[in-house]
Design an enzyme around this catalytic site. Structure first.
Site, mmCIF file in Angstrom:
data_model
loop_
_atom_site.group_PDB
_atom_site.id
_atom_site.type_symbol
_atom_site.label_atom_id
_atom_site.label_comp_id
_atom_site.label_asym_id
_atom_site.label_seq_id
_atom_site.Cartn_x
_atom_site.Cartn_y
_atom_site.Cartn_z
ATOM 1 N N ARG A 103 35.878 42.747 48.936
ATOM 2 C CA ARG A 103 34.976 42.943 47.787
ATOM 3 C C ARG A 103 34.816 44.420 47.448
ATOM 4 O O ARG A 103 34.724 44.799 46.272
ATOM 5 C CB ARG A 103 33.614 42.325 48.116
ATOM 6 C CG ARG A 103 32.658 42.332 46.944
ATOM 7 C CD ARG A 103 31.444 41.489 47.247
ATOM 8 N NE ARG A 103 30.570 41.372 46.097
ATOM 9 C CZ ARG A 103 29.294 41.741 46.098
ATOM 10 N NH1 ARG A 103 28.745 42.233 47.184
ATOM 11 N NH2 ARG A 103 28.561 41.601 45.008
ATOM 12 N N HIS A 107 35.153 46.098 43.788
ATOM 13 C CA HIS A 107 34.075 46.887 43.170
ATOM 14 C C HIS A 107 34.484 48.345 42.974
ATOM 15 O O HIS A 107 33.990 49.004 42.069
ATOM 16 C CB HIS A 107 32.793 46.772 43.998
ATOM 17 C CG HIS A 107 32.110 45.448 43.820
ATOM 18 N ND1 HIS A 107 30.756 45.278 43.884
ATOM 19 C CD2 HIS A 107 32.614 44.214 43.555
ATOM 20 C CE1 HIS A 107 30.448 44.003 43.671
ATOM 21 N NE2 HIS A 107 31.560 43.334 43.490
ATOM 22 N N ASN A 137 25.780 46.155 44.009
ATOM 23 C CA ASN A 137 26.190 46.740 45.285
ATOM 24 C C ASN A 137 25.077 46.959 46.298
ATOM 25 O O ASN A 137 25.289 46.840 47.507
ATOM 26 C CB ASN A 137 26.866 48.099 45.032
ATOM 27 C CG ASN A 137 28.161 47.947 44.247
ATOM 28 O OD1 ASN A 137 28.739 46.861 44.227
ATOM 29 N ND2 ASN A 137 28.603 49.013 43.603
ATOM 30 N N HIS A 237 36.100 33.994 46.747
ATOM 31 C CA HIS A 237 34.809 33.394 47.111
ATOM 32 C C HIS A 237 34.976 32.234 48.093
ATOM 33 O O HIS A 237 34.087 31.411 48.243
ATOM 34 C CB HIS A 237 34.036 32.975 45.862
ATOM 35 C CG HIS A 237 33.501 34.150 45.100
ATOM 36 N ND1 HIS A 237 32.835 34.052 43.911
ATOM 37 C CD2 HIS A 237 33.551 35.491 45.378
ATOM 38 C CE1 HIS A 237 32.490 35.262 43.489
ATOM 39 N NE2 HIS A 237 32.922 36.142 44.357
HETATM 40 C C1 HEM Z 1 34.824 36.759 38.777
HETATM 41 C C2 HEM Z 1 33.701 37.433 38.839
HETATM 42 C C3 HEM Z 1 32.923 37.646 40.101
HETATM 43 C C4 HEM Z 1 31.584 37.517 40.250
HETATM 44 C C5 HEM Z 1 30.617 37.134 39.169
HETATM 45 C C6 HEM Z 1 31.265 37.776 41.627
HETATM 46 C C7 HEM Z 1 29.994 37.772 42.164
HETATM 47 C C8 HEM Z 1 29.700 37.855 43.506
HETATM 48 C C9 HEM Z 1 28.382 37.775 44.081
HETATM 49 C C10 HEM Z 1 27.092 37.620 43.300
HETATM 50 C C11 HEM Z 1 28.506 37.822 45.423
HETATM 51 C C12 HEM Z 1 27.372 37.742 46.458
HETATM 52 C C13 HEM Z 1 26.772 39.102 46.698
HETATM 53 C C14 HEM Z 1 25.461 39.060 47.435
HETATM 54 O O1 HEM Z 1 24.783 38.036 47.438
HETATM 55 O O2 HEM Z 1 25.067 40.087 48.036
HETATM 56 C C15 HEM Z 1 29.897 37.943 45.712
HETATM 57 C C16 HEM Z 1 30.430 38.000 46.969
HETATM 58 C C17 HEM Z 1 31.776 38.199 47.221
HETATM 59 N N1 HEM Z 1 32.754 38.413 46.284
HETATM 60 FE FE1 HEM Z 1 32.585 38.201 44.303
HETATM 61 N N2 HEM Z 1 32.416 38.067 42.286
HETATM 62 C C18 HEM Z 1 33.461 37.995 41.400
HETATM 63 C C19 HEM Z 1 34.775 38.280 41.664
HETATM 64 C C20 HEM Z 1 35.265 38.650 42.886
HETATM 65 C C21 HEM Z 1 36.569 39.171 43.130
HETATM 66 C C22 HEM Z 1 37.598 39.471 42.055
HETATM 67 C C23 HEM Z 1 36.668 39.388 44.463
HETATM 68 C C24 HEM Z 1 37.814 39.942 45.259
HETATM 69 C C25 HEM Z 1 39.072 39.794 44.941
HETATM 70 C C26 HEM Z 1 35.415 38.971 45.051
HETATM 71 C C27 HEM Z 1 35.140 38.954 46.395
HETATM 72 C C28 HEM Z 1 33.929 38.620 46.945
HETATM 73 C C29 HEM Z 1 33.711 38.487 48.375
HETATM 74 C C30 HEM Z 1 34.780 38.578 49.453
HETATM 75 C C31 HEM Z 1 32.358 38.241 48.546
HETATM 76 C C32 HEM Z 1 31.610 38.091 49.881
HETATM 77 C C33 HEM Z 1 31.251 39.506 50.334
HETATM 78 C C34 HEM Z 1 30.582 39.599 51.679
HETATM 79 O O3 HEM Z 1 30.480 38.603 52.380
HETATM 80 O O4 HEM Z 1 30.168 40.724 52.036
HETATM 81 N N3 HEM Z 1 34.580 38.567 44.065
HETATM 82 N N4 HEM Z 1 30.598 37.980 44.533
#
Ligand code: HEM
Length: 360
Positions: A103, A107, A137, A237
């Site tokens: 992530r 970002h 973030n 996700h």
């Molecule tokens: C398509 C639009 C996307 C949205 C709206 C989105 C939104 C989010 C949100 C809201 C979270 C949870 C954050 C939290 O609760 O603190 C999250 C987690 C995550 N996202 Fe996305 N995301 C998107 C695309 C992506 C992309 C493109 C990637 C990587 C290629 C990605 C990888 C991740 C990962 C791996 C997590 C878990 C992070 C952790 O456990 O620390 N996301 N995302």
């Protein structure tokens, strides 16, 4: 709850200046990161619609090359091995850090290009309200310590050669490999330089959990990535965790068994984290797409992938044909790593000594 939101909105208004209203309903702000009660309006001074709605050409990554640190001008042949070891050690201890590193790369690349701006706490202009403080973030990104450990070991071996931006890219590649049990291998050319600026308000270029399909597609097009790549990258996700605040408004739209489980886990506390993929929480696989079909995903933005015929076709293909998503994910991650890169000869760029602050 209402009080908490009011405070958040005020803080956003104060700290962000021109925050963004998404133009997709008056109660969704900051490109899908903030959901207000239906009577609420986005913070004053909001940019009415920050998105260009333009299709930016695909990033070319000109100036990047494979094995970059094996050549004479930038010689540090140990660099990739050092990052790999640091990532493996961290992910073996806690798979969630691997999710965090993937992530972090996303970002980083979506704001000012893949230039390590997401890592900064001290910038050239002296701004301390950096990307790390932005709503997507703050209290959320993780894995910084792995980048710092790798950077320290690399600086000890070959000072001033390897950029933090490249370390972030290598770390995302290595985390993808470990979490997929070697099934996802992202080609990662290098040669990125580090930027010298970072601003919290620019994190509104990242789509948020309350984004609808148009906003998701526009946010990716704005970086030169297609809707197909958006669907492919959303598959990340399938690992990591998320806070209840981003999905507690939509239990009714989820599979009832999962909704009941999540409701119990959240227990009314919006700050609680839960696994994103209830089926294979720590494996980078195509399970996410099955979850989308089964209404077992957390966010509006995940569920939105069923809102057009094109995206439904991609979701179904990714869910059903073994290995297809993995190959697409490798390509899409490579493309993402080319967004807005600063390379040798770019102005306002450097190789930082410490990843969290610019050189003097
Ligand atoms: C398509 C639009 C996307 C949205 C709206 C989105 C939104 C989010 C949100 C809201 C979270 C949870 C954050 C939290 O609760 O603190 C999250 C987690 C995550 N996202 Fe996305 N995301 C998107 C695309 C992506 C992309 C493109 C990637 C990587 C290629 C990605 C990888 C991740 C990962 C791996 C997590 C878990 C992070 C952790 O456990 O620390 N996301 N995302």
């Amino acid at each position: 709850m209402a009080n908490k939101l009011a405070v958040l909105v005020t803080l956003l208004a104060l700290s962000l200046g021109p925050a963004a209203s998404q133009g997709q309903g008056s109660n969704i702000c900051f490109n899908g990161w903030l959901r207000l009660p239906s009577s609420g309006t986005c913070p004053r001074g909001s940019r009415p619609d920050f998105r260009t709605r333009q299709r930016v050409p695909a990033p070319t990554g000109e100036g990047l090359s494979f094995g970059y640190y094996n050549n004479n001008n930038s010689y540090c042949p140990q660099a990739e091995r050092i990052v790999k070891d640091a990532v493996k050690k961290a992910v073996d201890q806690n798979p969630g850090i691997g999710a965090g590193l993937i992530r972090l790369f996303f970002h980083d690349c979506f704001v000012r290009g893949c230039d390590g701006s997401v890592l900064l706490t001290a910038t050239a202009s002296g701004n301390s309200d950096t990307e790390r403080e932005g709503p997507p973030n703050k209290d959320s990104l993780r894995g910084f310590e792995v980048i710092d450990a790798a950077k320290a070991a690399i600086e000890a071996a070959c000072p001033g050669i390897v950029s933090c931006a490249d370390i972030v890219a290598f770390a995302a590649r290595d985390a993808s490999s470990v979490l997929s049990n070697g099934r996802v291998n992202v080609p990662t050319p290098a040669g990125r330089l580090d930027g010298r600026e970072s601003f919290a308000n620019e994190t509104d270029q990242l789509p948020g959990p309350f984004s609808n399909l148009t906003a998701l597609e526009d946010s990716f097009w704005a970086k030169g990535l297609s809707p197909d790549e958006m669907v492919t990258l959303s598959g990340a996700h399938t690992i990591g965790h998320a806070k209840c605040q981003f999905f507690s408004s939509r239990f009714a739209d989820m599979d009832p068994t999962l909704a009941a489980k999540l409701k119990a886990q959240c227990n009314g506390n919006d700050g609680t984290f839960v696994d994103q993929d209830d089926v294979t929480p720590n494996v980078l696989d195509s399970q996410y797409y099955k979850n989308v079909i089964d209404k077992k995903v957390l966010f509006d933005s995940d569920a939105a992938l069923t809102n057009s015929t094109d995206t439904v076709t991609q979701v179904t293909d990714n869910a059903n044909s073994a290995g297809a998503w993995e190959r697409k994910f490798e390509k899409a991650m490579e493309s993402m790593g080319k967004i807005g890169v600063k390379v040798r000869g770019s102005s306002g760029a450097e190789i930082r000594k410490v990843c969290s602050r610019v050189n003097n």
